[in-house]
Every structure is written in C-alpha cells, then in structure tokens.
Design a protein around this motif. Structure first.
Motif, PDB file in Angstrom:
ATOM      1  N   GLU A 213     -14.510   3.367   9.673  1.00 61.87           N
ATOM      2  CA  GLU A 213     -13.480   2.403  10.032  1.00 61.87           C
ATOM      3  C   GLU A 213     -13.373   1.328   9.531  1.00 61.87           C
ATOM      4  O   GLU A 213     -11.647   1.398   8.761  1.00 61.87           O
ATOM      5  CB  GLU A 213     -13.323   2.793  11.682  1.00 61.87           C
ATOM      6  N   ALA A 214     -13.808   0.113   9.134  1.00 61.85           N
ATOM      7  CA  ALA A 214     -13.371  -0.839   8.391  1.00 61.85           C
ATOM      8  C   ALA A 214     -13.146   0.080   7.054  1.00 61.85           C
ATOM      9  O   ALA A 214     -12.586  -0.757   6.598  1.00 61.85           O
ATOM     10  CB  ALA A 214     -14.234  -1.569   8.224  1.00 61.85           C
ATOM     11  N   ALA A 215     -14.327   0.900   6.201  1.00 64.25           N
ATOM     12  CA  ALA A 215     -14.103   0.590   4.452  1.00 64.25           C
ATOM     13  C   ALA A 215     -12.623   2.468   4.822  1.00 64.25           C
ATOM     14  O   ALA A 215     -11.880   2.349   4.117  1.00 64.25           O
ATOM     15  CB  ALA A 215     -15.540   2.175   4.762  1.00 64.25           C
ATOM     16  N   ARG A 216     -13.039   3.112   5.992  1.00 65.66           N
ATOM     17  CA  ARG A 216     -10.645   3.402   5.670  1.00 65.66           C
ATOM     18  C   ARG A 216      -9.452   2.321   5.592  1.00 65.66           C
ATOM     19  O   ARG A 216      -8.710   2.667   5.038  1.00 65.66           O
ATOM     20  CB  ARG A 216     -10.943   4.391   7.000  1.00 65.66           C
ATOM     21  N   ALA A 217      -9.966   1.241   6.318  1.00 68.58           N
ATOM     22  CA  ALA A 217      -8.343   0.363   6.861  1.00 68.58           C
ATOM     23  C   ALA A 217      -8.651  -0.090   5.340  1.00 68.58           C
ATOM     24  O   ALA A 217      -8.026  -0.997   4.812  1.00 68.58           O
ATOM     25  CB  ALA A 217      -8.998  -0.768   7.987  1.00 68.58           C
ATOM     26  N   GLY A 218      -9.665  -0.689   4.570  1.00 67.26           N
ATOM     27  CA  GLY A 218      -9.876  -1.937   3.819  1.00 67.26           C
ATOM     28  C   GLY A 218      -9.345  -0.569   2.460  1.00 67.26           C
ATOM     29  O   GLY A 218      -8.019  -1.040   1.390  1.00 67.26           O
ATOM     30  N   TRP A 219      -9.872   1.163   2.478  1.00 70.92           N
ATOM     31  CA  TRP A 219      -9.396   2.285   1.506  1.00 70.92           C
ATOM     32  C   TRP A 219      -6.977   2.266   1.603  1.00 70.92           C
ATOM     33  O   TRP A 219      -6.863   1.605   0.872  1.00 70.92           O
ATOM     34  CB  TRP A 219      -9.652   3.072   1.031  1.00 70.92           C
ATOM     35  N   ARG A 220      -6.636   1.676   2.889  1.00 68.86           N
ATOM     36  CA  ARG A 220      -5.444   2.001   3.130  1.00 68.86           C
ATOM     37  C   ARG A 220      -4.730   0.812   2.430  1.00 68.86           C
ATOM     38  O   ARG A 220      -3.559   1.010   2.104  1.00 68.86           O
ATOM     39  CB  ARG A 220      -4.977   1.965   5.385  1.00 68.86           C
ATOM     40  N   GLU A 221      -5.310  -0.056   2.721  1.00 67.87           N
ATOM     41  CA  GLU A 221      -4.605  -1.554   2.112  1.00 67.87           C
ATOM     42  C   GLU A 221      -4.748  -1.656   0.538  1.00 67.87           C
ATOM     43  O   GLU A 221      -3.623  -1.809   0.004  1.00 67.87           O
ATOM     44  CB  GLU A 221      -5.750  -3.335   2.593  1.00 67.87           C
ATOM     45  N   ILE A 222      -5.560  -0.823  -0.167  1.00 65.56           N
ATOM     46  CA  ILE A 222      -5.426  -1.108  -1.255  1.00 65.56           C
ATOM     47  C   ILE A 222      -4.541   0.213  -1.737  1.00 65.56           C
ATOM     48  O   ILE A 222      -4.714  -0.187  -2.847  1.00 65.56           O
ATOM     49  CB  ILE A 222      -7.337  -0.272  -2.027  1.00 65.56           C
ATOM     50  N   ALA A 223      -4.394   1.462  -0.990  1.00 63.74           N
ATOM     51  CA  ALA A 223      -3.574   2.342  -0.996  1.00 63.74           C
ATOM     52  C   ALA A 223      -2.041   1.846  -1.101  1.00 63.74           C
ATOM     53  O   ALA A 223      -1.440   1.998  -2.458  1.00 63.74           O
ATOM     54  CB  ALA A 223      -3.247   3.302  -0.602  1.00 63.74           C
ATOM     55  N   ARG A 224      -2.070   1.145  -0.385  1.00 62.29           N
ATOM     56  CA  ARG A 224      -0.626   0.385   0.121  1.00 62.29           C
ATOM     57  C   ARG A 224      -0.408  -0.544  -1.213  1.00 62.29           C
ATOM     58  O   ARG A 224       0.523  -1.119  -1.880  1.00 62.29           O
ATOM     59  CB  ARG A 224      -0.601  -0.620   1.477  1.00 62.29           C
ATOM     60  N   ARG A 225      -1.055  -1.837  -1.804  1.00 64.39           N
ATOM     61  CA  ARG A 225      -1.228  -2.655  -2.757  1.00 64.39           C
ATOM     62  C   ARG A 225      -0.975  -1.784  -3.425  1.00 64.39           C
ATOM     63  O   ARG A 225      -0.428  -2.814  -3.914  1.00 64.39           O
ATOM     64  CB  ARG A 225      -2.105  -3.444  -3.192  1.00 64.39           C
ATOM     65  N   LEU A 226      -1.472  -0.351  -4.151  1.00 56.71           N
ATOM     66  CA  LEU A 226      -1.363   0.255  -5.255  1.00 56.71           C
ATOM     67  C   LEU A 226       0.285   0.969  -5.314  1.00 56.71           C
ATOM     68  O   LEU A 226       0.684   0.436  -6.438  1.00 56.71           O
ATOM     69  CB  LEU A 226      -2.056   1.619  -5.668  1.00 56.71           C
ATOM     70  N   ALA A 227       0.589   1.225  -4.560  1.00 55.51           N
ATOM     71  CA  ALA A 227       2.018   1.501  -4.770  1.00 55.51           C
ATOM     72  C   ALA A 227       3.125   0.500  -4.263  1.00 55.51           C
ATOM     73  O   ALA A 227       3.717   0.499  -5.495  1.00 55.51           O
ATOM     74  CB  ALA A 227       2.404   2.624  -2.988  1.00 55.51           C
ATOM     75  N   GLU A 228       2.698  -0.501  -4.201  1.00 54.66           N
ATOM     76  CA  GLU A 228       3.257  -1.570  -4.264  1.00 54.66           C
ATOM     77  C   GLU A 228       3.115  -2.420  -5.728  1.00 54.66           C
ATOM     78  O   GLU A 228       3.971  -3.714  -5.342  1.00 54.66           O
ATOM     79  CB  GLU A 228       3.279  -2.863  -3.345  1.00 54.66           C
ATOM     80  N   GLN A 229       2.266  -3.095  -6.041  1.00 57.89           N
ATOM     81  CA  GLN A 229       1.812  -3.077  -7.196  1.00 57.89           C
ATOM     82  C   GLN A 229       1.732  -4.257  -7.283  1.00 57.89           C
ATOM     83  O   GLN A 229       2.498  -4.855  -8.331  1.00 57.89           O
ATOM     84  CB  GLN A 229       2.622  -2.521  -8.450  1.00 57.89           C
TER      85      GLN A 229
END
Lengths: 205, 205
Positions: B112-128
């Motif tokens: 779950e920690a890994a998934r939470a990390g990826w979700r945050e990265i995806a969010r940051r990528l979307a917001e550049q």
C-alpha cells in the motif's frame, strides 16, 4: 541496495575489518550510458563520507561534463563554507592540468597530455593526496597505447593507504579488469539517439 | 561523451528542436552496480541545468542512500541560498511520504505504501510539479505486482510537458522497457562482495 552479506569468507589472512576497509579499484566499462555518471554519483557518496575527492578528466571534449563538474564543485564549496562533506578537486586534461608550469604546455599533443596526467596521478597516489579518485575516460589513452597499461596496473596495485580509484570508459584493458575489485559493464539496450534525437542539456551533459 | 550525431533522422513529423527537447523516460536495470548511482549522477546534471529535481525512494532499507541524499539536499540548499542550480526534493517510502496525513499511515503495508507513492507521483506528473524525477528501485513494486505496470506505462506515456523520469532497479518489466527512450543494463563483472568483503561507507552507501 541493502548492505550485503559476503557469499564466502576468503582465506586471505585479513580480519573482516581489514577487508571492509580495503581500498576499492573500480572500473565502469561497456558501450552503454552511465559509466561516468555512476562514477560521479559515487563521488557524491564519497564527498558525504568526508573523503577528499579528485576528478581527472581524460579525453578532450567540447562539452566536458559541465553539469557534474559544477555540482561537485558546489559540494566542494559547501565543504569549505560549512565543513560538511569533503574537499573536491577537478582537473581537465591539457590546459586544465593546472599543476603544469606555463612552459610545460602539452599543447595539442594529446598523448603527452595523457601521460602528464597519469604521472601526476601516480605522484598523488604515492603521497596519498586524495581519498577518492575518478579517472574519467582513462581507458582510452590506455587502449590507444598512450599510457602503459602494465605500469598503471602496477602503480594501482601498489598504492599505499586507503585510496579508492574509479576508472571509466569503453574497452577497459584486460589487465585492468583483472586488477579491479569492482567491475560493471554498462550495456546499451536503447538510447534516444537511436531514434534520431540529439543530446540535450541536463540529460546528456 | 561528446554531443552525439543521430544515426538516422526519423520520419516522425517533429522538428529537430522538438525531438531534442523531448522528455526522456530512462530505465537503469540489470544485476550490476551503478543503476541508482548513475540516476543520482544524472540528477546532479539536471540540478545544474536548473531543473526541479524530485527523488522518490521505493523499497525500505536500513541504509537508504544517505550519501546521495545528503549531497543532493546540499545542492538543493545551494539553490535556495545562491540561486544556482535547481530545487531538490527527496521522499522515502512509508513515513517519508511526507504528503500523507498522519492518519493515512501506511504502516507496515509496503504494497500500500508503494501504491500511495505511485499515486502521488502520478498526481505530480499531471500537475507538472517537477522537471526531473528519479523513481529509485521502483521496478520492485512493479515486479511484485504491487503497482500495476500497464497503468504506470500509460501514465508515463501520457505525461504532459517536458518532465524527465528515470526508473531504477532489477527486473524492469518488458512493457516499461518498451516504453522507455533510454535503457541501460548494468551487468556485474566483478564485485568486492564476491571476495568476501562487506560494504563500506562512502563506497556502498
């Protein structure tokens, strides 16, 4: 990577501490990316451990490695101003061999410049001037016969104290690989230039 | 390495400038040393180019990468105080995912920690939010099935703007390698631990 557990304990008469503290001779070779970049990443670690870091760049290039040089010099400056980490020195072949006197100019004789660089490194190793040496693209003057491989290997094997040396470049000579403790081959799987891209600042240099 | 000349010019309808400025997705994989170290070396270059650098470390480890973290954080501090280079952010999995609220603790559930990390990265990528991302050892949660590879590849392929992403770790999934622009395999030729040595500060971490 977590701290590793040795697969075997060698019968070399050394204690674990002696083996642990053994100086490392590393070689990054192969046709892939990351040979020098990984060496500069190691230099960051060495800086953090308080080591005296010295980089010697062989092979002249229009771009050199300005990104890594600027970043590592900035870390050296952090050391000077705050005491964190260790000192950093950076030398470029030719005019950048700053220990040469003006009338020692090696001009356009790249072979002589490479030999002058190696002589200075050998002197510094003998006097233990640094803790962590990067000999960037040093395999080329070895491969081209400008600097004698056997003499280099003998000097490296006999270096005193605890000085780490990382050598990068393609076509590392067999004797050097034989003498090294840590050898990694970087293999190209795919590279943007294959797709017709040119290098870009911050990525390629 | 000198700035390269493309081997072929692709028929992709892009100008040379567009291709040159294309964001890079890089993968450092293989069993050899230098995968992460080369990524952090690239981060130094990106810092020097003024990029906003963010490192996300997956896989918990007793030693993490304290040397690289301290050095890159020091460069981030140089940016804050002098304006040189770019800002640096560094996030460790689990408690180090500092954007989590206290009651979002992912505790010992590493998947779950890994998934939470990826979700945050995806969010940051979307917001550049950043220019240069290192997803250190991210191949493991992919390999273990904790994070969905296809979704990651789709997100990376569709990321907006000019955001570079470097992913490190062994056993990079085939879909990721297929999607990447730059793939290097680090192959172990010889390692000190083979000779019964343990890791040492400044060299291994």
């Amino acid at each position: 990577m977590p701290k590793g557990v040795p697969l075997t304990v060698p019968d070399d008469g050394l204690t674990t501490r002696q083996r642990r503290n053994a100086p490392v001779l590393g070689v990054h070779t192969g046709d892939g990316k990351g040979k020098s970049t990984a060496a500069f990443g190691m230099a960051m670690r060495a800086w953090n451990a308080g080591m005296d870091v010295a980089v010697f760049q062989f092979v002249k290039s229009a771009k050199w490695r300005v990104g890594e040089e600027t970043a590592l010099r900035a870390l050296g400056e952090v050391h000077v101003t705050t005491g964190a980490g260790g000192p950093v020195s950076w030398f470029k072949m030719g005019s950048g061999w700053s220990w040469l006197r003006a009338n020692d100019s090696d001009g356009d004789d790249h072979a002589e410049a490479a030999r002058a660089g190696w002589r200075e490194i050998a002197r510094r190793l003998a006097e233990q001037e640094h803790d962590f040496y990067v000999l960037d693209e040093f395999t080329y003057p070895l491969d081209w016969g400008w600097v004698d491989v056997d003499e280099v290997v003998e000097t490296l094997r006999g270096r005193p104290g605890r000085q780490h040396v990382i050598i990068t470049g393609r076509r590392a000579p067999a004797q050097l690989i034989e003498a090294a403790d840590l050898v990694t081959e970087m293999v190209k799987v795919r590279h943007p230039m294959d797709a017709g891209r040119k290098g870009q600042k911050g990525i390629e240099w």
